[in-house]
Design a protein around this motif. Structure first.
Motif, mmCIF file in Angstrom:
data_model
loop_
_atom_site.group_PDB
_atom_site.id
_atom_site.type_symbol
_atom_site.label_atom_id
_atom_site.label_comp_id
_atom_site.label_asym_id
_atom_site.label_seq_id
_atom_site.Cartn_x
_atom_site.Cartn_y
_atom_site.Cartn_z
ATOM 1 N N THR A 220 -20.256 16.285 -2.816
ATOM 2 C CA THR A 220 -19.126 15.356 -2.753
ATOM 3 C C THR A 220 -19.598 13.916 -2.890
ATOM 4 O OG1 THR A 220 -17.955 16.900 -1.291
ATOM 5 C CG2 THR A 220 -17.149 14.634 -1.374
ATOM 6 N N THR A 223 -20.300 12.703 -6.444
ATOM 7 C CA THR A 223 -19.141 12.455 -7.312
ATOM 8 C C THR A 223 -18.509 11.093 -7.056
ATOM 9 O OG1 THR A 223 -17.610 13.496 -5.744
ATOM 10 C CG2 THR A 223 -18.651 14.914 -7.397
ATOM 11 N N PHE A 234 -14.912 14.804 4.868
ATOM 12 C CA PHE A 234 -15.353 16.140 4.466
ATOM 13 C C PHE A 234 -14.570 17.265 5.153
ATOM 14 C CE2 PHE A 234 -19.385 13.562 4.379
ATOM 15 C CZ PHE A 234 -19.476 13.479 2.996
ATOM 16 N N GLY A 237 -12.593 19.916 3.036
ATOM 17 C CA GLY A 237 -13.473 20.758 2.232
ATOM 18 C C GLY A 237 -14.276 21.731 3.076
#
Length: 296
Positions: A220, A223, A234, A237
Motif C-alpha cells: 500500500t 502505491t 490500513f 485492508g
C-alpha cells in the motif's frame, strides 16, 4: 496512551517544546517510551519550515528533563527519543461520576441532597427519612458524599469503564508484535484510532497473521507518493485479508507401548529362539511398520 496523559498533566515544558513532546508521546508504542522521529515529521508537528525551530524545541525539552535523545540521527535513520519520566506511568483510575462533576438526573432523584433535604419522590408517608430505605444512597461513615446504585440491575459506570479499558489494553497487547514488525520494515505510523478499529486489527492479527499484514502495508505504501502516517489507513485492508494457511501438523513420535520387555529409549525387544540364541528386534507395538517389513 499513558505517555500522552503524562505530558498533558505533568510536563513543565511550554511552547514548541511542549508540542514536540506531545508529538513524541503520540508515537509511543513500547513500555520504554521510545520513538524514532525525523526532522520533517517534527517540522510538520510544529507547523514550521524552519529546522532551527525544531532544534530549539528539542533542546528545550531535553533541558527540562522531559525528553532524552537515546540515539542521535545517523544517515537516513532518524534520532531515537525517550520520555524518561513517562516510563512506567499509569493513568489514574477514573471515578464513576461524569467528568463535569454533575450528577445525573436519575441519580439526583434517588439520592438525598447534600443539604439534608429530602426529595419528594423518595419521602415515606411518615415524612421521616429511613436510613434503610435506600442503602445505595446511604453516606459512608457519616460523610456527606452519597453513592448511588445503578439503575435496573445495570453494572456501575466505573465497572464498564474498567472493562472497556481492559479490552483496549488486551487488543493493544495483541498488536504489539505487528507494530514491531512494521517498524522494522520501515513503516512508522500513529496508532491513534477508535477502540473498535483497534479490536478489528487485533482480530486480523490472530486470523491473517503478521507477515501478511506487513506485506499489505508495504504494498500500500508503494502505491502512494506521500508517507502514510496513521495505522487507521490500513484497517479496512487488514480486516479483508484471508486467514493464514495452517501449516502441516506434526504427528510426533510414537508413544511407548509400556511393555515390560520393550526398552523405552531404543524401542526394541530382546527375545530367545528355539536354539537358545538371543536377538534384538524392533518392538512390534512401537514400530508396527518396521515389524511388517521384517515379517515380509
Amino acid at each position: 496512551m499513558d505517555a500522552m496523559h503524562w505530558v498533558w498533566n505533568h510536563s513543565q515544558s511550554k511552547g514548541n517544546a511542549r508540542i514536540a513532546l506531545l508529538y513524541v508521546a503520540d508515537q509511543v508504542r513500547t513500555s520504554a517510551c521510545e520513538v524514532r522521529a525525523g526532522q520533517r515529521e517534527l517540522m510538520r508537528a510544529l507547523n514550521t519550515r524552519s529546522k532551527d525551530t525544531v532544534e530549539k524545541a528539542i533542546k528545550a525539552a531535553v533541558e527540562s528533563g522531559d525528553l532524552e535523545i537515546a540515539a542521535p540521527a545517523a544517515g537516513r535513520r532518524p534520532a531515537l527519543y525517550r520520555l524518561p519520566k513517562a516510563v512506567g506511568y499509569m493513568r489514574p483510575a477514573t471515578a464513576c461520576a461524569p467528568e463535569s462533576g454533575a450528577q445525573s438526573d436519575t441519580a439526583a432523584n434517588r439520592c438525598a441532597p447534600e443539604n439534608g433535604a429530602q426529595a419528594p419522590a423518595s419521602s415515606p408517608d411518615s415524612g421521616a427519612q429511613s436510613s434503610e430505605a435506600d442503602p445505595a444512597c446511604a453516606p459512608e461513615s457519616g460523610a456527606q458524599e452519597t453513592r448511588c446504585a445503578p439503575e435496573s440491575g445495570a453494572p456501575p459506570q466505573h465497572y464498564v469503564v474498567e472493562e472497556e479499558s481492559q479490552q483496549r489494553r488486551d487488543a493493544f497487547t495483541i498488536c504489539q508484535p505487528l507494530i514491531k514488525a512494521l517498524t522494522e520494515a520501515g513503516i512508522t505510523v500513529s496508532w491513534g484510532m477508535p477502540p473498535e478499529d483497534l479490536k478489528r486489527v487485533a482480530a486480523a492479527v490472530e486470523r491473517a497473521g503478521i507477515p501478511a499484514m506487513v506485506r499489505f502495508a508495504l504494498d500500500t505504501q508503494r502505491t502512494r507518493r506521500d508517507r502514510i502516517l496513521y495505522a487507521r489507513y490500513f484497517v479496512r485492508g487488514w480486516t479483508g485479508l484471508p486467514p493464514a494457511a495452517a501449516g502441516p501438523k506434526s504427528s510426533g513420535p510414537q508413544p511407548h507401548c509400556g511393555h515390560a520387555d520393550c526398552d523405552p529409549v531404543t524401542r526394541t525387544r530382546e527375545t530367545e529362539d528355539d536354539r537358545g540364541l538371543r536377538r534384538v528386534h524392533p518392538c512390534p507395538e512401537c514400530h508396527p511398520t518396521a515389524q511388517k517389513g521384517h515379517a515380509a
